[in-house]
Motif scaffolding. Structure first.
Motif: not given
Length: 342
Positions: A99-110, A133-142
């Motif tokens: 979503f435009v208001h939350s570009l750090g949170h991505w959802v993936f599908a195949t 799948a979903s991916l966010h908090d890219l600045d953290k590890r993991p």
């Protein structure tokens, strides 16, 4: 009597003003969305170049960006990535959305499935009712990552070695950053169907296979490197450990479970540490491993004897599973090399 003053012509400013403001807002939003889409493409290309410089192979056929006005959608055809160790992942169609208001949170599908390639075993095609799948908090590890697959099938490619599973009802994997430089890992597999050959099939006897792994990883700030091996080695050298909270594998009537234990990784990349485990149908499982060639027959006989001597009234043997000096020891019996992490 004087003539009355003529009525004033009505002003139309407030009639048109809302439409003008709406047009200006739509124009500004469109320009902003266009800018964000271009920036997303630039960042994607820059990240791909960084990984290529580190030895990864990343490619795709066609890229389509859409989702206007409230989302940012990126669709890749013939997407594939290969790491320096030989593991690879490919999909005929990969869809990503944020979503435009939350570009750090991505959802993936195949939607058309995917194929993963083992360095030695070859490709395995995965089809499923649901693969996302979903991916966010890219600045953290993991980073926060979740994967879910429903009603999956696994088909080895032409000339590839068999895969342990032929199908599974449900698979999920979750990674979460935590406090105190920790990271959480949860893996669950339910309703797995073992292939007609292989160790799991012999142990399962045609019954479903299930798996659970729940653990905490410490010193995650040390997990850094261009490749998996580099990152895992740096993490181990920084004193990172795996705190197992729950682990278990069920294959038919055979079961191995562990509720607590701490593991590490030595300089050669092999596991160290110990787990208190519970084994159901241990002699049968060990005999299956011997018949499959996983461990020598004499080793299986010795380990089975130890397990049988420690079984309780519920046919459960309580043993220590130790990883030390590159070997895996079940009770007092060395059964196999310790698993290699990198």
């Amino acid at each position: 009597m004087p003539d009355p003053e003529p009525a004033r012509k009505p002003r139309r400013f407030w009639l048109y003003a809302p439409f003008v403001l709406l047009l200006l807002a739509a124009t500004g939003w469109t320009a902003g969305w266009w800018y964000l889409s271009r920036e997303a493409v630039k960042q994607m290309d820059a990240a791909a170049e960084r990984y290529r410089a580190a030895g990864y192979e990343i490619a795709w056929g066609k890229r389509v960006v859409g989702g206007y006005p409230f989302r940012l959608d990126v669709t890749l055809t013939d997407a594939q990535v290969r790491d320096p160790s030989g593991w690879a992942l490919a999909s005929p169609r990969l869809e990503a959305e944020a979503f435009v208001h939350s570009l750090g949170h991505w959802v993936f599908a195949t939607p058309e499935g995917l194929t993963f390639v083992r360095p030695l075993g070859g490709p395995v095609e995965v089809k499923a009712k649901t693969l996302h799948a979903s991916l966010h908090d890219l600045d953290k590890r993991p980073p926060s990552f979740s994967f879910e697959g429903v009603k999956l099938s696994f088909t080895p490619g032409p000339g590839a070695e068999p895969f342990a599973l032929g199908a599974a009802e449900h698979v999920e994997l979750h990674l979460r950053p935590g406090p105190d430089d920790q990271g959480a890992v949860l893996l669950k597999l339910d309703g797995g169907q073992a292939q007609l050959s292989g160790l799991l099939a012999r142990m399962a006897g045609g019954k479903p296979v299930s798996l659970v792994w729940d653990s905490l990883l410490t010193k995650m700030s040390g997990f850094s490197g261009d490749t998996w091996s580099d990152a895992a080695r740096a993490w181990a050298q920084n004193g990172g450990t795996i705190q197992v909270r729950q682990a278990g594998l069920t294959a038919g009537d055979a079961l191995i479970g562990a509720r607590a234990g701490t593991l590490g990784v030595d300089a050669d990349g092999r596991l160290t540490g110990a787990l208190d485990v519970t084994l159901h149908q241990a002699p049968q499982a060990l005999n299956a491993m011997a018949a499959q060639g996983t461990i020598p027959p004499e080793t299986a006989m010795a380990a089975a004897a130890v397990a049988a001597a420690r079984q309780d009234s519920n046919d459960a043997a309580h043993l220590s599973l130790t990883f030390q000096a590159g070997r895996t020891t079940l009770g007092p019996v060395s059964v196999a090399p310790a698993p290699k992490v990198f």
